[in-house]
Motif scaffolding. Structure first.
Motif, PDB file in Angstrom:
ATOM      1  N   ALA A 134      -1.079   7.513   1.922  1.00  0.00           N
ATOM      2  CA  ALA A 134      -1.359   8.616   0.990  1.00  0.00           C
ATOM      3  C   ALA A 134      -0.069   9.364   0.645  1.00  0.00           C
ATOM      4  O   ALA A 134       0.720   9.673   1.533  1.00  0.00           O
ATOM      5  CB  ALA A 134      -2.365   9.586   1.598  1.00  0.00           C
ATOM      6  N   PRO A 135       0.158   9.670  -0.630  1.00  0.00           N
ATOM      7  CA  PRO A 135       1.348  10.440  -1.002  1.00  0.00           C
ATOM      8  C   PRO A 135       1.310  11.859  -0.434  1.00  0.00           C
ATOM      9  O   PRO A 135       2.352  12.439  -0.145  1.00  0.00           O
ATOM     10  CB  PRO A 135       1.331  10.435  -2.526  1.00  0.00           C
ATOM     11  N   ASN A 136       0.100  12.416  -0.293  1.00  0.00           N
ATOM     12  CA  ASN A 136      -0.071  13.747   0.286  1.00  0.00           C
ATOM     13  C   ASN A 136      -0.857  13.595   1.590  1.00  0.00           C
ATOM     14  O   ASN A 136      -2.018  13.955   1.689  1.00  0.00           O
ATOM     15  CB  ASN A 136      -0.803  14.669  -0.690  1.00  0.00           C
ATOM     16  N   HIS A 137      -0.157  13.049   2.600  1.00  0.00           N
ATOM     17  CA  HIS A 137      -0.856  12.656   3.823  1.00  0.00           C
ATOM     18  C   HIS A 137      -1.399  13.850   4.598  1.00  0.00           C
ATOM     19  O   HIS A 137      -2.410  13.733   5.278  1.00  0.00           O
ATOM     20  CB  HIS A 137       0.062  11.824   4.713  1.00  0.00           C
ATOM     21  N   ARG A 138      -0.753  15.018   4.484  1.00  0.00           N
ATOM     22  CA  ARG A 138      -1.282  16.185   5.198  1.00  0.00           C
ATOM     23  C   ARG A 138      -2.627  16.613   4.614  1.00  0.00           C
ATOM     24  O   ARG A 138      -3.499  17.090   5.340  1.00  0.00           O
ATOM     25  CB  ARG A 138      -0.286  17.343   5.158  1.00  0.00           C
ATOM     26  N   GLU A 139      -2.782  16.465   3.344  1.00  0.00           N
ATOM     27  CA  GLU A 139      -4.060  16.801   2.718  1.00  0.00           C
ATOM     28  C   GLU A 139      -5.170  15.932   3.295  1.00  0.00           C
ATOM     29  O   GLU A 139      -6.257  16.410   3.625  1.00  0.00           O
ATOM     30  CB  GLU A 139      -3.961  16.597   1.198  1.00  0.00           C
ATOM     31  N   ILE A 339       9.873  -0.348   3.144  1.00  0.00           N
ATOM     32  CA  ILE A 339       9.188   0.534   4.093  1.00  0.00           C
ATOM     33  C   ILE A 339       7.785   0.814   3.559  1.00  0.00           C
ATOM     34  O   ILE A 339       7.622   1.416   2.497  1.00  0.00           O
ATOM     35  CB  ILE A 339       9.973   1.852   4.281  1.00  0.00           C
ATOM     36  N   GLN A 340       6.779   0.360   4.285  1.00  0.00           N
ATOM     37  CA  GLN A 340       5.417   0.438   3.783  1.00  0.00           C
ATOM     38  C   GLN A 340       4.845   1.853   3.806  1.00  0.00           C
ATOM     39  O   GLN A 340       4.077   2.237   2.933  1.00  0.00           O
ATOM     40  CB  GLN A 340       4.526  -0.503   4.599  1.00  0.00           C
ATOM     41  N   SER A 341       5.215   2.632   4.805  1.00  0.00           N
ATOM     42  CA  SER A 341       4.694   3.992   4.939  1.00  0.00           C
ATOM     43  C   SER A 341       5.313   4.900   3.886  1.00  0.00           C
ATOM     44  O   SER A 341       6.540   5.035   3.815  1.00  0.00           O
ATOM     45  CB  SER A 341       5.010   4.526   6.338  1.00  0.00           C
ATOM     46  N   ARG A 342       4.482   5.544   3.080  1.00  0.00           N
ATOM     47  CA  ARG A 342       5.021   6.401   2.021  1.00  0.00           C
ATOM     48  C   ARG A 342       5.772   7.610   2.567  1.00  0.00           C
ATOM     49  O   ARG A 342       6.887   7.898   2.108  1.00  0.00           O
ATOM     50  CB  ARG A 342       3.894   6.835   1.076  1.00  0.00           C
ATOM     51  N   PRO A 343       5.244   8.348   3.559  1.00  0.00           N
ATOM     52  CA  PRO A 343       6.032   9.460   4.088  1.00  0.00           C
ATOM     53  C   PRO A 343       7.309   9.000   4.769  1.00  0.00           C
ATOM     54  O   PRO A 343       8.339   9.671   4.681  1.00  0.00           O
ATOM     55  CB  PRO A 343       5.078  10.154   5.070  1.00  0.00           C
ATOM     56  N   ARG A 344       7.270   7.846   5.437  1.00  0.00           N
ATOM     57  CA  ARG A 344       8.504   7.340   6.064  1.00  0.00           C
ATOM     58  C   ARG A 344       9.505   6.907   5.006  1.00  0.00           C
ATOM     59  O   ARG A 344      10.714   7.087   5.179  1.00  0.00           O
ATOM     60  CB  ARG A 344       8.172   6.167   7.005  1.00  0.00           C
ATOM     61  N   ARG A 345       9.017   6.323   3.908  1.00  0.00           N
ATOM     62  CA  ARG A 345       9.912   5.949   2.811  1.00  0.00           C
ATOM     63  C   ARG A 345      10.550   7.187   2.186  1.00  0.00           C
ATOM     64  O   ARG A 345      11.748   7.219   1.879  1.00  0.00           O
ATOM     65  CB  ARG A 345       9.141   5.170   1.746  1.00  0.00           C
ATOM     66  N   GLN A 371      13.443  10.495  -6.015  1.00  0.00           N
ATOM     67  CA  GLN A 371      12.734   9.309  -5.539  1.00  0.00           C
ATOM     68  C   GLN A 371      11.894   9.635  -4.304  1.00  0.00           C
ATOM     69  O   GLN A 371      10.796   9.098  -4.134  1.00  0.00           O
ATOM     70  CB  GLN A 371      13.736   8.204  -5.225  1.00  0.00           C
ATOM     71  N   ALA A 372      12.418  10.511  -3.454  1.00  0.00           N
ATOM     72  CA  ALA A 372      11.643  10.941  -2.282  1.00  0.00           C
ATOM     73  C   ALA A 372      10.381  11.654  -2.725  1.00  0.00           C
ATOM     74  O   ALA A 372       9.297  11.441  -2.163  1.00  0.00           O
ATOM     75  CB  ALA A 372      12.494  11.855  -1.395  1.00  0.00           C
ATOM     76  N   HIS A 373      10.491  12.486  -3.731  1.00  0.00           N
ATOM     77  CA  HIS A 373       9.323  13.218  -4.239  1.00  0.00           C
ATOM     78  C   HIS A 373       8.300  12.251  -4.815  1.00  0.00           C
ATOM     79  O   HIS A 373       7.086  12.427  -4.626  1.00  0.00           O
ATOM     80  CB  HIS A 373       9.759  14.231  -5.295  1.00  0.00           C
ATOM     81  N   ALA A 374       8.773  11.222  -5.497  1.00  0.00           N
ATOM     82  CA  ALA A 374       7.850  10.233  -6.072  1.00  0.00           C
ATOM     83  C   ALA A 374       7.110   9.468  -4.973  1.00  0.00           C
ATOM     84  O   ALA A 374       5.937   9.122  -5.132  1.00  0.00           O
ATOM     85  CB  ALA A 374       8.622   9.263  -6.963  1.00  0.00           C
ATOM     86  N   ALA A 375       7.772   9.215  -3.842  1.00  0.00           N
ATOM     87  CA  ALA A 375       7.144   8.460  -2.754  1.00  0.00           C
ATOM     88  C   ALA A 375       6.098   9.287  -2.026  1.00  0.00           C
ATOM     89  O   ALA A 375       4.997   8.799  -1.741  1.00  0.00           O
ATOM     90  CB  ALA A 375       8.203   7.978  -1.770  1.00  0.00           C
ATOM     91  N   PRO A 377       5.233  13.517  -2.105  1.00  0.00           N
ATOM     92  CA  PRO A 377       5.592  14.907  -2.421  1.00  0.00           C
ATOM     93  C   PRO A 377       5.519  15.851  -1.232  1.00  0.00           C
ATOM     94  O   PRO A 377       6.356  16.738  -1.097  1.00  0.00           O
ATOM     95  CB  PRO A 377       4.567  15.294  -3.499  1.00  0.00           C
ATOM     96  N   GLU A 378       4.551  15.663  -0.347  1.00  0.00           N
ATOM     97  CA  GLU A 378       4.417  16.578   0.788  1.00  0.00           C
ATOM     98  C   GLU A 378       5.564  16.434   1.780  1.00  0.00           C
ATOM     99  O   GLU A 378       5.960  17.407   2.430  1.00  0.00           O
ATOM    100  CB  GLU A 378       3.087  16.357   1.511  1.00  0.00           C
ATOM    101  N   THR A 379       6.112  15.236   1.888  1.00  0.00           N
ATOM    102  CA  THR A 379       7.200  15.031   2.841  1.00  0.00           C
ATOM    103  C   THR A 379       8.418  15.840   2.452  1.00  0.00           C
ATOM    104  O   THR A 379       9.011  16.549   3.275  1.00  0.00           O
ATOM    105  CB  THR A 379       7.551  13.538   2.943  1.00  0.00           C
ATOM    106  N   ILE A 380       8.809  15.772   1.203  1.00  0.00           N
ATOM    107  CA  ILE A 380       9.994  16.514   0.770  1.00  0.00           C
ATOM    108  C   ILE A 380       9.711  18.016   0.719  1.00  0.00           C
ATOM    109  O   ILE A 380      10.587  18.834   0.977  1.00  0.00           O
ATOM    110  CB  ILE A 380      10.511  15.992  -0.596  1.00  0.00           C
ATOM    111  N   ARG A 381       8.480  18.380   0.444  1.00  0.00           N
ATOM    112  CA  ARG A 381       8.122  19.800   0.382  1.00  0.00           C
ATOM    113  C   ARG A 381       8.359  20.487   1.725  1.00  0.00           C
ATOM    114  O   ARG A 381       8.740  21.665   1.771  1.00  0.00           O
ATOM    115  CB  ARG A 381       6.654  19.940  -0.027  1.00  0.00           C
ATOM    116  N   TYR A 382       8.146  19.768   2.814  1.00  0.00           N
ATOM    117  CA  TYR A 382       8.260  20.364   4.146  1.00  0.00           C
ATOM    118  C   TYR A 382       9.545  19.957   4.865  1.00  0.00           C
ATOM    119  O   TYR A 382       9.668  20.191   6.062  1.00  0.00           O
ATOM    120  CB  TYR A 382       7.051  19.981   4.997  1.00  0.00           C
ATOM    121  N   ASN A 383      10.513  19.373   4.154  1.00  0.00           N
ATOM    122  CA  ASN A 383      11.735  18.898   4.800  1.00  0.00           C
ATOM    123  C   ASN A 383      12.888  19.872   4.559  1.00  0.00           C
ATOM    124  O   ASN A 383      13.282  20.112   3.409  1.00  0.00           O
ATOM    125  CB  ASN A 383      12.097  17.502   4.283  1.00  0.00           C
ATOM    126  N   GLY A 384      13.426  20.420   5.649  1.00  0.00           N
ATOM    127  CA  GLY A 384      14.484  21.412   5.534  1.00  0.00           C
ATOM    128  C   GLY A 384      15.775  20.876   4.968  1.00  0.00           C
ATOM    129  O   GLY A 384      16.494  21.584   4.256  1.00  0.00           O
TER     130      GLY A 384
END
Length: 417
Positions: A134-139, A339-345, A371-375, A377-384
């Motif tokens: 899921a692109p928004n895995h936390r959701e 890399i198959q995992s979207r958040p890991r990618r 590109q990170a946002h496209a893979a 969005p939640e991952t980059i949103r929470y990445n310092g």
């Protein structure tokens, strides 16, 4: 003012250098350690802390904030110099309260029967798949976790034999592992530690080598991300767990050998954070050998460890060692699409962006964050780290970079659209 009157706490505000010294001391770092990570001499840090030199420019301030894990920029520079900007902690997911309530609750008084173990196992597998795809895995996890945690707690309480109870504890540890991915980078550090510790206790109660390995992997990360004062604790957990697993690896299932490889890389990651280049790359080599012995195309369901992830891990080591040219070379070499995992990618893309940024390739860094946002969005949103690059580029003297950084800031929720 009368000598007996209470002093005004704002009459003599804390200077920037004093703030640096306070945060450095809280992290258990010496001036020499901080200077080494910044690429300066200890005398430079002393001049900053004593106020004998002016406040550094924004890029240096952000690097200090990153190393000292300062949560808000104005905590470091003073409220008079900056609006309140979160650097390393995300804004808090809307479903965090529901997940928190499930973590904090214990099913002591209930007549409801726990679901069958096989049913819970299928739900956990589905949750891991959703977490990676899921692109928004936390959701997605925010919807699944509350009932998963409650049901696995029930399964433990209602187990009727030692074997059943150990299997249930392994399932509970797995649910806590999922929860730790959700809780990471959320504004509740105490909750993260509660989840990590409960996951480790459940794993130890299960006596399952894989569950123990996963819990150790996550707990080591929690220690390492808490700063240099906790690096020894991260190493102790990682190395103790590897010593526990190594005698079992000869005929162990694939997932156990994979979690051992993931832990080997974790040892290298912490060494890189210490700026110990030889040790870091030595552990990377060991993890790479482990990965090559796994089936082709295999990805560990929790850590994504396998042959395909080692290029991304090489980028992380080079970035943490602050080697700009080597970081960029590794970033250009490592493939993200495998890399198959979207958040890991997405995380890999962010590490690539850090590498290009270190090497002075600022446009490429911003493009890679897109590109990170496209893979995911939640991952980059929470990445310092991503937020730091965007914040710094928003003050670039190059109009095109400022505009692109501003667009990214809106995308990842740093600014209102």
């Amino acid at each position: 003012m009368s000598p007996d009157a209470s002093p005004d706490p704002y009459e003599d505000p804390v200077r920037f250098g004093q703030r640096v010294q306070i945060f450095r001391t809280r992290r258990g770092m010496t001036r020499e350690q901080l200077a080494g990570l910044l690429g300066h001499h200890a005398s430079w840090v002393k001049k900053v802390e004593t106020g004998s030199m002016k406040m550094p420019r924004l890029p240096e301030i952000l690097r200090i904030a990153e190393i000292l894990r300062v949560g808000k920029l104005n905590d470091l520079v003073g409220a008079e110099h900056s609006p309140e900007i979160d650097l390393f902690v995300g804004p808090g997911h809307a479903k965090l309260p529901a997940v928190t309530a499930a973590i904090n609750a214990f099913p002591l008084n209930t007549d409801r029967a726990a679901p069958p173990a096989a049913h819970l196992g299928a739900r956990l597998a589905k949750a891991w798949s959703a977490r990676h795809l899921a692109p928004n895995h936390r959701e997605v996890l925010g919807d699944l976790l509350p009932e998963l945690i409650r049901d696995t707690q029930l399964l433990v309480r209602q187990s009727e034999s030692v074997v059943e109870r150990r299997a249930a504890q392994a399932a509970l540890s797995e649910a806590y592992a999922l929860a730790q991915f959700f809780v990471a980078y959320q504004p509740d550090a105490a909750l993260l530690w509660r989840v990590a510790e409960r996951g480790m206790v459940a794993a130890q109660e299960s006596e399952d080598p894989h569950a123990i390995g996963v819990a150790a992997w996550l707990t080591a990360q929690a220690h390492r991300d808490s700063g240099p004062a906790h690096f020894d604790a991260a190493d102790a957990i990682t190395l103790d767990t590897l010593r526990f697993l190594e005698p079992l690896l000869g005929d162990a299932p694939t997932e156990v050998r994979a979690i051992a490889g993931a832990l080997q890389f974790e040892a290298g990651y912490t060494a890189a954070r210490r700026a110990e280049s030889g040790t870091a790359w030595g552990w990377w080599d060991k993890a790479s050998r482990t990965a090559r012995r796994l089936p082709a195309g295999y990805n560990h369901p929790v850590t994504s460890f396998g042959q395909e992830i080692m290029g991304a891990h090489a980028v992380t080591v080079a970035v943490e060692l602050r080697t700009g040219g080597e970081s960029a070379r590794q970033a250009a070499r490592a493939e993200a699409d495998v890399i198959q995992s979207r958040p890991r990618r997405a995380r890999h893309r962010i590490e690539q962006a850090r590498a290009y940024f270190l090497d002075g390739q600022y446009e490429t860094a911003l493009s890679t964050l897109d590109q990170a946002h496209a893979a995911a969005p939640e991952t980059i949103r929470y990445n310092g780290y991503a937020r730091r690059i965007v914040l710094e580029e928003a003050e670039s003297r190059v109009p095109g970079r400022r505009r692109r950084a501003a667009e990214l800031a809106v995308k990842i929720g740093m600014l209102a659209a």
